[in-house]
Design a protein around this motif. Structure first.
Motif, mmCIF file in Angstrom:
data_model
loop_
_atom_site.group_PDB
_atom_site.id
_atom_site.type_symbol
_atom_site.label_atom_id
_atom_site.label_comp_id
_atom_site.label_asym_id
_atom_site.label_seq_id
_atom_site.Cartn_x
_atom_site.Cartn_y
_atom_site.Cartn_z
ATOM 1 N N ASP A 48 9.095 87.610 -33.943
ATOM 2 C CA ASP A 48 8.874 87.226 -32.546
ATOM 3 C C ASP A 48 9.097 85.739 -32.284
ATOM 4 O OD1 ASP A 48 6.739 86.305 -34.000
ATOM 5 O OD2 ASP A 48 5.210 86.928 -32.561
ATOM 6 N N THR A 49 9.571 85.003 -33.297
ATOM 7 C CA THR A 49 9.754 83.560 -33.154
ATOM 8 C C THR A 49 11.158 83.157 -33.601
ATOM 9 O OG1 THR A 49 7.397 83.186 -33.600
ATOM 10 C CG2 THR A 49 8.875 81.291 -33.810
ATOM 11 N N VAL A 50 11.804 82.329 -32.806
ATOM 12 C CA VAL A 50 13.133 81.830 -33.162
ATOM 13 C C VAL A 50 13.040 80.334 -33.437
ATOM 14 C CG1 VAL A 50 13.789 81.365 -30.761
ATOM 15 C CG2 VAL A 50 15.566 81.715 -32.487
ATOM 16 N N VAL A 51 13.798 79.870 -34.421
ATOM 17 C CA VAL A 51 13.903 78.444 -34.721
ATOM 18 C C VAL A 51 15.387 78.075 -34.674
ATOM 19 C CG1 VAL A 51 13.461 76.598 -36.370
ATOM 20 C CG2 VAL A 51 11.863 78.521 -36.198
ATOM 21 N N ILE A 52 15.751 77.272 -33.697
ATOM 22 C CA ILE A 52 17.148 76.856 -33.514
ATOM 23 C C ILE A 52 17.279 75.402 -33.960
ATOM 24 C CG2 ILE A 52 19.037 76.565 -31.876
ATOM 25 C CD1 ILE A 52 17.729 78.655 -30.104
ATOM 26 N N THR A 53 18.214 75.147 -34.857
ATOM 27 C CA THR A 53 18.445 73.796 -35.365
ATOM 28 C C THR A 53 19.629 73.166 -34.654
ATOM 29 O OG1 THR A 53 17.612 74.431 -37.549
ATOM 30 C CG2 THR A 53 18.895 72.406 -37.415
ATOM 31 N N LEU A 54 19.361 72.069 -33.946
ATOM 32 C CA LEU A 54 20.424 71.278 -33.319
ATOM 33 C C LEU A 54 20.767 70.114 -34.246
ATOM 34 C CD1 LEU A 54 19.121 71.033 -29.634
ATOM 35 C CD2 LEU A 54 20.479 72.852 -30.689
ATOM 36 N N ASP A 85 7.068 72.963 -21.694
ATOM 37 C CA ASP A 85 6.055 73.295 -22.701
ATOM 38 C C ASP A 85 6.206 74.709 -23.253
ATOM 39 O OD1 ASP A 85 5.358 74.692 -20.466
ATOM 40 O OD2 ASP A 85 3.337 73.862 -20.273
ATOM 41 N N VAL A 86 7.358 75.314 -23.048
ATOM 42 C CA VAL A 86 7.590 76.675 -23.539
ATOM 43 C C VAL A 86 8.163 76.658 -24.954
ATOM 44 C CG1 VAL A 86 8.817 78.839 -23.131
ATOM 45 C CG2 VAL A 86 7.948 77.517 -21.202
ATOM 46 N N VAL A 87 9.023 75.684 -25.208
ATOM 47 C CA VAL A 87 9.690 75.568 -26.504
ATOM 48 C C VAL A 87 9.156 74.339 -27.239
ATOM 49 C CG1 VAL A 87 11.897 75.348 -27.698
ATOM 50 C CG2 VAL A 87 11.759 76.642 -25.554
ATOM 51 N N LYS A 88 8.714 74.529 -28.454
ATOM 52 C CA LYS A 88 8.254 73.412 -29.280
ATOM 53 C C LYS A 88 9.466 72.666 -29.833
ATOM 54 C CE LYS A 88 5.762 72.370 -33.560
ATOM 55 N NZ LYS A 88 5.035 72.970 -34.729
ATOM 56 N N VAL A 89 9.494 71.363 -29.641
ATOM 57 C CA VAL A 89 10.605 70.532 -30.100
ATOM 58 C C VAL A 89 10.097 69.548 -31.150
ATOM 59 C CG1 VAL A 89 12.458 68.977 -29.422
ATOM 60 C CG2 VAL A 89 11.635 70.717 -27.811
ATOM 61 N N THR A 120 8.363 81.520 -29.212
ATOM 62 C CA THR A 120 8.307 82.977 -29.152
ATOM 63 C C THR A 120 9.039 83.482 -27.911
ATOM 64 O OG1 THR A 120 6.160 82.828 -28.040
ATOM 65 C CG2 THR A 120 6.124 83.116 -30.423
ATOM 66 N N ASN A 121 9.384 82.568 -27.036
ATOM 67 C CA ASN A 121 10.182 82.896 -25.850
ATOM 68 C C ASN A 121 11.643 82.628 -26.205
ATOM 69 O OD1 ASN A 121 11.540 82.938 -23.347
ATOM 70 N ND2 ASN A 121 9.678 82.337 -22.258
ATOM 71 N N MET A 122 12.300 83.624 -26.751
ATOM 72 C CA MET A 122 13.662 83.442 -27.249
ATOM 73 C C MET A 122 14.674 83.099 -26.155
ATOM 74 S SD MET A 122 13.925 86.220 -30.335
ATOM 75 C CE MET A 122 12.590 86.339 -31.548
ATOM 76 N N PRO A 123 14.615 83.721 -24.999
ATOM 77 C CA PRO A 123 15.555 83.330 -23.936
ATOM 78 C C PRO A 123 15.417 81.854 -23.550
ATOM 79 C CG PRO A 123 14.585 85.455 -23.439
ATOM 80 C CD PRO A 123 13.831 84.914 -24.614
ATOM 81 N N ALA A 124 14.183 81.376 -23.465
ATOM 82 C CA ALA A 124 13.961 79.972 -23.098
ATOM 83 C C ALA A 124 14.511 79.041 -24.171
ATOM 84 C CB ALA A 124 12.473 79.713 -22.884
ATOM 85 N N ALA A 125 14.319 79.398 -25.434
ATOM 86 C CA ALA A 125 14.823 78.571 -26.538
ATOM 87 C C ALA A 125 16.341 78.537 -26.549
ATOM 88 C CB ALA A 125 14.297 79.106 -27.866
#
Length: 241
Positions: A48-54, A85-89, A120-125
């Motif tokens: 339920d959690t995505v981690v995207i690396t930029l 505040d939806v996506v942790k950076v 946990t909000n994948m669309p927002a991430a």
């Protein structure tokens, strides 16, 4: 006085005899063999959690230029991304190192800096990652199970793991020729999670980052993990047949 003290000592020793006898009898009763065993219970949980690396990469003949450009790029994106505040950076890996020619002379400096988007909000991430594609392309996408979901899954597995331990203990006791068993000690542990992604995103995302039309959200899809709870311990084998 001396007689009184002696009487109390004798009385105390007399009162302790039953308890001592009980402990001795229990130890004698549980003197049988000790069997060590382990049982597990597991369940498949949706990630339920995505981690995207930029990742931003800069190169120059001067170290100061590389450091400055990376700092400005990351600072600008952090400032903008912190507005939601939806996506942790958070900051990821960072380095600036020299490149040498065959004679060992420094010919250039190259640096990389990463930012991690977790939610946990994948669309927002995915939308947030797409927003910064021109400055910091996506280097990797991974998925995991949140702490809350993992704790809930492990809580549900406790009863199942305990049942599996008792069943295995009884089966082994019977197989070894004993009528019953008593648990000596048990340790609770989790064997972690096995990541099972439906596909790899690293090469796909790197290719996509080069495309000019990245205004839309990144297409991502999570997989599942096997959350495992284990019980390992030892039992007394009783009532030899």
């Amino acid at each position: 006085m001396r007689t009184a003290l002696l009487s109390r000592s004798v009385l105390a020793a007399f009162l302790m005899l039953p308890l001592t006898q009980v402990l001795a009898d229990e130890a004698k009763e549980l003197k049988g063999p000790v069997l060590h065993l382990e049982a597990q219970a597991y369940t498949e949980v949706e990630q339920d959690t995505v981690v995207i690396t930029l990742q931003a990469t800069r190169q120059s003949s001067e170290q100061a230029i590389v450091t400055k450009e990376l700092s400005e790029t990351v600072s600008a994106i952090l400032k903008d991304a912190k507005g939601q505040d939806v996506v942790k950076v958070s900051s990821g890996n960072y380095y600036v190192r020299p490149q040498h020619d065959k004679d060992g002379k420094v010919t250039a400096w190259i640096g990389q800096s990463q930012l991690l988007l977790e939610s946990t909000n994948m669309p927002a991430a995915s939308e947030l990652a797409a927003k910064y594609q021109d400055k910091m392309p996506v280097a990797n996408v991974s998925f995991t199970v949140s702490k809350q979901a993992r704790n809930a899954a492990e809580k549900d597995l406790m009863t199942e793991a305990a049942k599996a331990f008792r069943q295995r203990a009884q089966a082994m006791s019977t197989a070894l020729g004993y009528g019953s068993f008593q648990i000596k000690e048990v340790h609770l542990g989790g064997s972690g999670a096995v990541y099972r992604s439906p596909k790899s995103y690293r090469s796909e995302m790197v290719m996509m980052s080069a495309a000019p039309s990245m205004a839309d959200a990144l297409p991502i899809d999570s997989g599942t993990e096997d959350v495992t709870l284990s019980l390992n311990g030892s039992i007394y084998l009783l009532d030899k047949k």
